[in-house]
Design a protein around this motif. Structure first.
Motif, mmCIF file in Angstrom:
data_model
loop_
_atom_site.group_PDB
_atom_site.id
_atom_site.type_symbol
_atom_site.label_atom_id
_atom_site.label_comp_id
_atom_site.label_asym_id
_atom_site.label_seq_id
_atom_site.Cartn_x
_atom_site.Cartn_y
_atom_site.Cartn_z
ATOM 1 N N GLY A 56 40.914 -34.474 2.830
ATOM 2 C CA GLY A 56 41.940 -35.090 1.973
ATOM 3 C C GLY A 56 42.863 -36.001 2.762
ATOM 4 N N TYR A 97 46.666 -33.416 6.162
ATOM 5 C CA TYR A 97 47.768 -32.543 6.612
ATOM 6 C C TYR A 97 47.210 -31.283 7.279
ATOM 7 N N ASP A 98 46.188 -30.700 6.628
ATOM 8 C CA ASP A 98 45.624 -29.458 7.176
ATOM 9 C C ASP A 98 44.807 -29.743 8.432
ATOM 10 N N ALA A 118 39.909 -41.005 2.372
ATOM 11 C CA ALA A 118 40.574 -39.801 2.884
ATOM 12 C C ALA A 118 40.400 -39.723 4.404
ATOM 13 N N ASP A 178 30.729 -36.564 4.607
ATOM 14 C CA ASP A 178 29.637 -35.841 3.949
ATOM 15 C C ASP A 178 30.245 -34.615 3.271
ATOM 16 N N GLY A 179 29.496 -34.046 2.340
ATOM 17 C CA GLY A 179 29.989 -32.863 1.630
ATOM 18 C C GLY A 179 29.967 -31.630 2.526
ATOM 19 N N GLU A 232 29.010 -28.880 1.798
ATOM 20 C CA GLU A 232 27.779 -28.106 1.564
ATOM 21 C C GLU A 232 26.707 -28.424 2.615
ATOM 22 N N PRO A 284 45.243 -35.499 -3.623
ATOM 23 C CA PRO A 284 46.556 -35.871 -4.169
ATOM 24 C C PRO A 284 46.790 -37.374 -3.962
ATOM 25 N N LEU A 339 37.328 -37.227 -8.657
ATOM 26 C CA LEU A 339 36.500 -36.784 -7.521
ATOM 27 C C LEU A 339 36.970 -35.415 -7.044
ATOM 28 N N ILE A 340 36.396 -34.380 -7.649
ATOM 29 C CA ILE A 340 36.866 -33.021 -7.370
ATOM 30 C C ILE A 340 35.774 -32.210 -6.674
HETATM 31 N N1 SAM Z 1 43.567 -30.445 2.731
HETATM 32 C C1 SAM Z 1 43.881 -31.758 2.211
HETATM 33 C C2 SAM Z 1 45.192 -32.288 2.775
HETATM 34 O O1 SAM Z 1 45.740 -31.693 3.731
HETATM 35 O O2 SAM Z 1 45.656 -33.328 2.303
HETATM 36 C C3 SAM Z 1 43.800 -31.809 0.706
HETATM 37 C C4 SAM Z 1 42.413 -31.666 0.186
HETATM 38 S S1 SAM Z 1 42.186 -32.212 -1.479
HETATM 39 C C5 SAM Z 1 42.987 -30.974 -2.425
HETATM 40 C C6 SAM Z 1 40.472 -31.930 -1.785
HETATM 41 C C7 SAM Z 1 39.541 -32.900 -1.083
HETATM 42 O O3 SAM Z 1 38.205 -32.409 -1.185
HETATM 43 C C8 SAM Z 1 39.512 -34.315 -1.669
HETATM 44 O O4 SAM Z 1 39.901 -35.250 -0.705
HETATM 45 C C9 SAM Z 1 38.045 -34.517 -2.077
HETATM 46 O O5 SAM Z 1 37.558 -35.827 -1.825
HETATM 47 C C10 SAM Z 1 37.341 -33.522 -1.185
HETATM 48 N N2 SAM Z 1 35.992 -33.125 -1.634
HETATM 49 C C11 SAM Z 1 35.471 -33.097 -2.876
HETATM 50 N N3 SAM Z 1 34.206 -32.645 -2.840
HETATM 51 C C12 SAM Z 1 33.907 -32.395 -1.535
HETATM 52 C C13 SAM Z 1 32.753 -31.915 -0.852
HETATM 53 N N4 SAM Z 1 31.635 -31.598 -1.506
HETATM 54 N N5 SAM Z 1 32.815 -31.797 0.489
HETATM 55 C C14 SAM Z 1 33.948 -32.113 1.174
HETATM 56 N N6 SAM Z 1 35.071 -32.563 0.578
HETATM 57 C C15 SAM Z 1 35.055 -32.701 -0.762
#
Ligand code: SAM
Length: 196
Positions: free
Chosen positions: A32, A35-36, A59, A81-82, A84, A105, A111-112
């Protein structure tokens, strides 16, 4: 304003304070805005390593900038990459895998993270985790698909054998408007052949 019970992810940080040591290898499964990733990169120190995954280039670009500014980029591998597919990139055992599910955010809310790929990533995470390693998962139910994902994650983790894993769920029970929920998994040290 609260001081101690502010967000469920503050609780994760209390656990990770002890669970992550300098020199460790850890994973940010959902980079994302970074931050983490930044938090994890600081925790593992100069000798440690963070693998960070996200499916959105924007991101990773923002996170790269953030890490560069803080002189942390060298200890982080950002992977477009995902999560997974994490086992394609990670060959070592890791002490922590951090999931912050949902959408980016201030980004595209369509894109979830999705139940099916999240569960696949969790299966792989369990294998990569070393004994006493922690998986932290922040779950959100306020967006479309969020509740299904939370239910799938909980069902999967609730069925892990307690001989091998401890799974803890934490949530605020008096807050309105779908506050995030947290699930923590610790892989136990076992002294006989591990089944899972
Ligand atoms: N930890 C982040 C931060 O500190 O800002 C916030 C993460 S945000 C809630 C969720 C993130 O998961 C999004 O950026 C989204 O693009 C990513 N995402 C969605 N599907 C994903 C996948 N299969 N593998 C990795 N990331 C994915």
């Amino acid at each position: 304003k609260a001081k101690y019970l502010t967000k469920v992810t503050d609780l994760t940080k209390i656990i990770l304070e002890n669970a992550i040591k300098e020199g460790d290898i850890v994973v940010d499964a959902t980079v994302g805005n970074g931050y983490d990733t930044e938090y994890l990169a600081k925790k593992v120190g100069e000798r440690g390593k963070v693998y960070g995954f996200d499916i959105q280039k924007i991101a990773l670009d923002k996170t790269k900038e953030r890490l560069q500014k803080n002189d942390l980029l060298e200890r982080v591998s950002l992977i477009l990459d995902g999560h997974e597919n994490m086992d394609k990139y990670i060959k070592e055992e890791v002490s922590c895998i951090y999931f912050n599910l949902g959408y980016l955010p201030r980004g595209d809310h369509k894109l979830i993270t999705k139940a099916e790929t999240t569960i696949l990533a969790l299966e792989k995470s369990l294998k990569l985790l070393k004994s006493y390693g922690i998986i932290s998962i922040a779950l959100y139910t306020g967006h479309e698909g969020g509740l299904e994902e939370k239910d799938a994650v909980e069902e999967f983790l609730a069925n892990l054998d307690q001989n091998y894993y401890n799974v803890l769920k934490c949530n605020f029970i008096n807050q309105k408007n779908n506050p995030p929920q947290l699930v923590l998994v610790e892989k136990k040290m076992v002294f006989k052949e591990r089944q899972i």
